[in-house]
Scaffold this motif. Structure first.
Motif, PDB file in Angstrom:
ATOM      1  N   LYS A  40       9.495  11.130  -8.328  1.00 43.25           N
ATOM      2  CA  LYS A  40       9.358  10.257  -7.156  1.00 43.25           C
ATOM      3  C   LYS A  40       8.360   9.126  -7.408  1.00 43.25           C
ATOM      4  O   LYS A  40       8.455   8.066  -6.802  1.00 43.25           O
ATOM      5  N   TYR A  41       7.423   9.329  -8.304  1.00 43.60           N
ATOM      6  CA  TYR A  41       6.469   8.264  -8.655  1.00 43.60           C
ATOM      7  C   TYR A  41       7.082   7.300  -9.664  1.00 43.60           C
ATOM      8  O   TYR A  41       6.763   6.121  -9.669  1.00 43.60           O
ATOM      9  N   VAL A  42       7.957   7.812 -10.505  1.00 44.12           N
ATOM     10  CA  VAL A  42       8.586   7.001 -11.548  1.00 44.12           C
ATOM     11  C   VAL A  42       9.681   6.106 -10.977  1.00 44.12           C
ATOM     12  O   VAL A  42       9.803   4.941 -11.348  1.00 44.12           O
ATOM     13  N   ASN A  43      10.478   6.634 -10.067  1.00 49.69           N
ATOM     14  CA  ASN A  43      11.604   5.848  -9.557  1.00 49.69           C
ATOM     15  C   ASN A  43      11.237   4.962  -8.367  1.00 49.69           C
ATOM     16  O   ASN A  43      12.079   4.233  -7.857  1.00 49.69           O
ATOM     17  N   GLY A  44      10.002   5.012  -7.931  1.00 51.93           N
ATOM     18  CA  GLY A  44       9.550   4.118  -6.868  1.00 51.93           C
ATOM     19  C   GLY A  44       9.780   4.633  -5.459  1.00 51.93           C
ATOM     20  O   GLY A  44       9.574   3.895  -4.497  1.00 51.93           O
ATOM     21  N   ASP A  45      10.177   5.886  -5.304  1.00 51.36           N
ATOM     22  CA  ASP A  45      10.382   6.457  -3.972  1.00 51.36           C
ATOM     23  C   ASP A  45       9.088   6.573  -3.187  1.00 51.36           C
ATOM     24  O   ASP A  45       9.099   6.579  -1.963  1.00 51.36           O
ATOM     25  N   VAL A  46       7.962   6.678  -3.890  1.00 48.12           N
ATOM     26  CA  VAL A  46       6.667   6.851  -3.247  1.00 48.12           C
ATOM     27  C   VAL A  46       5.854   5.575  -3.405  1.00 48.12           C
ATOM     28  O   VAL A  46       5.708   5.049  -4.512  1.00 48.12           O
ATOM     29  N   ARG A  47       5.355   5.089  -2.307  1.00 47.92           N
ATOM     30  CA  ARG A  47       4.446   3.939  -2.340  1.00 47.92           C
ATOM     31  C   ARG A  47       3.068   4.457  -2.738  1.00 47.92           C
ATOM     32  O   ARG A  47       2.554   5.401  -2.130  1.00 47.92           O
ATOM     33  N   ILE A  48       2.474   3.836  -3.740  1.00 46.58           N
ATOM     34  CA  ILE A  48       1.198   4.319  -4.258  1.00 46.58           C
ATOM     35  C   ILE A  48       0.070   3.842  -3.346  1.00 46.58           C
ATOM     36  O   ILE A  48      -0.121   2.649  -3.114  1.00 46.58           O
ATOM     37  N   GLU A  49      -0.652   4.811  -2.819  1.00 46.15           N
ATOM     38  CA  GLU A  49      -1.801   4.568  -1.946  1.00 46.15           C
ATOM     39  C   GLU A  49      -2.958   5.417  -2.453  1.00 46.15           C
ATOM     40  O   GLU A  49      -2.785   6.250  -3.346  1.00 46.15           O
ATOM     41  N   ALA A  50      -4.116   5.245  -1.859  1.00 45.76           N
ATOM     42  CA  ALA A  50      -5.306   5.988  -2.293  1.00 45.76           C
ATOM     43  C   ALA A  50      -5.072   7.491  -2.269  1.00 45.76           C
ATOM     44  O   ALA A  50      -5.503   8.205  -3.174  1.00 45.76           O
ATOM     45  N   LYS A  51      -4.343   7.985  -1.276  1.00 42.19           N
ATOM     46  CA  LYS A  51      -4.165   9.433  -1.131  1.00 42.19           C
ATOM     47  C   LYS A  51      -3.283  10.055  -2.217  1.00 42.19           C
ATOM     48  O   LYS A  51      -3.369  11.247  -2.482  1.00 42.19           O
ATOM     49  N   ASN A  52      -2.427   9.266  -2.854  1.00 45.60           N
ATOM     50  CA  ASN A  52      -1.551   9.833  -3.885  1.00 45.60           C
ATOM     51  C   ASN A  52      -1.736   9.173  -5.252  1.00 45.60           C
ATOM     52  O   ASN A  52      -0.954   9.421  -6.158  1.00 45.60           O
ATOM     53  N   GLN A  53      -2.761   8.379  -5.378  1.00 42.44           N
ATOM     54  CA  GLN A  53      -3.010   7.685  -6.648  1.00 42.44           C
ATOM     55  C   GLN A  53      -3.269   8.670  -7.788  1.00 42.44           C
ATOM     56  O   GLN A  53      -2.814   8.467  -8.915  1.00 42.44           O
ATOM     57  N   GLU A  54      -3.948   9.768  -7.487  1.00 43.25           N
ATOM     58  CA  GLU A  54      -4.230  10.763  -8.527  1.00 43.25           C
ATOM     59  C   GLU A  54      -2.937  11.413  -9.027  1.00 43.25           C
ATOM     60  O   GLU A  54      -2.772  11.628 -10.234  1.00 43.25           O
ATOM     61  N   ASP A  55      -2.007  11.700  -8.129  1.00 45.26           N
ATOM     62  CA  ASP A  55      -0.716  12.281  -8.529  1.00 45.26           C
ATOM     63  C   ASP A  55       0.090  11.285  -9.358  1.00 45.26           C
ATOM     64  O   ASP A  55       0.752  11.657 -10.322  1.00 45.26           O
TER      65      ASP A  55
END
Length: 108
Positions: A40-55
């Protein structure tokens, strides 16, 4: 001591990306990243924000850990997982067999 009946991590069987194994590497990495919920991080499904930046950085690190050292410099160290993936794919698809096949089919 390793026992042959012990399960093998699916990510440990992926040969690091080099100049000759891109197609297989991409297929295997896609499957494993889906399994590990990195996709989901690779295909762009998730918008990167502070809360998920570590993932996202974990996903980017996972990708780079399966790339030969000579290719790791292609992606800046602060790249997101999507940026890292896209850079590697663009590098290998522009001159690899896939690109040649596409160029050939365009001539037909």
């Amino acid at each position: 001591m390793s026992n042959s009946s012990e399960p093998t991590s699916s990510s440990s069987i992926i040969k690091p990306l080099n100049d000759s194994n891109y197609s297989r590497w991409k297929m295997q990495m896609t499957a494993v990243m889906k399994e590990k919920k990195h996709w989901k991080y690779v295909n762009g499904d998730v918008r990167i924000e502070a809360k998920n930046q570590e993932d996202d950085q974990a996903a980017a690190g996972f990708i780079l850990s399966r790339v030969e050292f000579s290719q790791q410099d292609l992606a800046p160290s602060d790249s997101t997982a999507k940026e890292t993936w896209d850079i590697l794919c663009q590098h290998h698809e522009k001159g690899g067999p896939q690109a040649k096949l596409l160029a050939f089919s365009d001539l037909m």
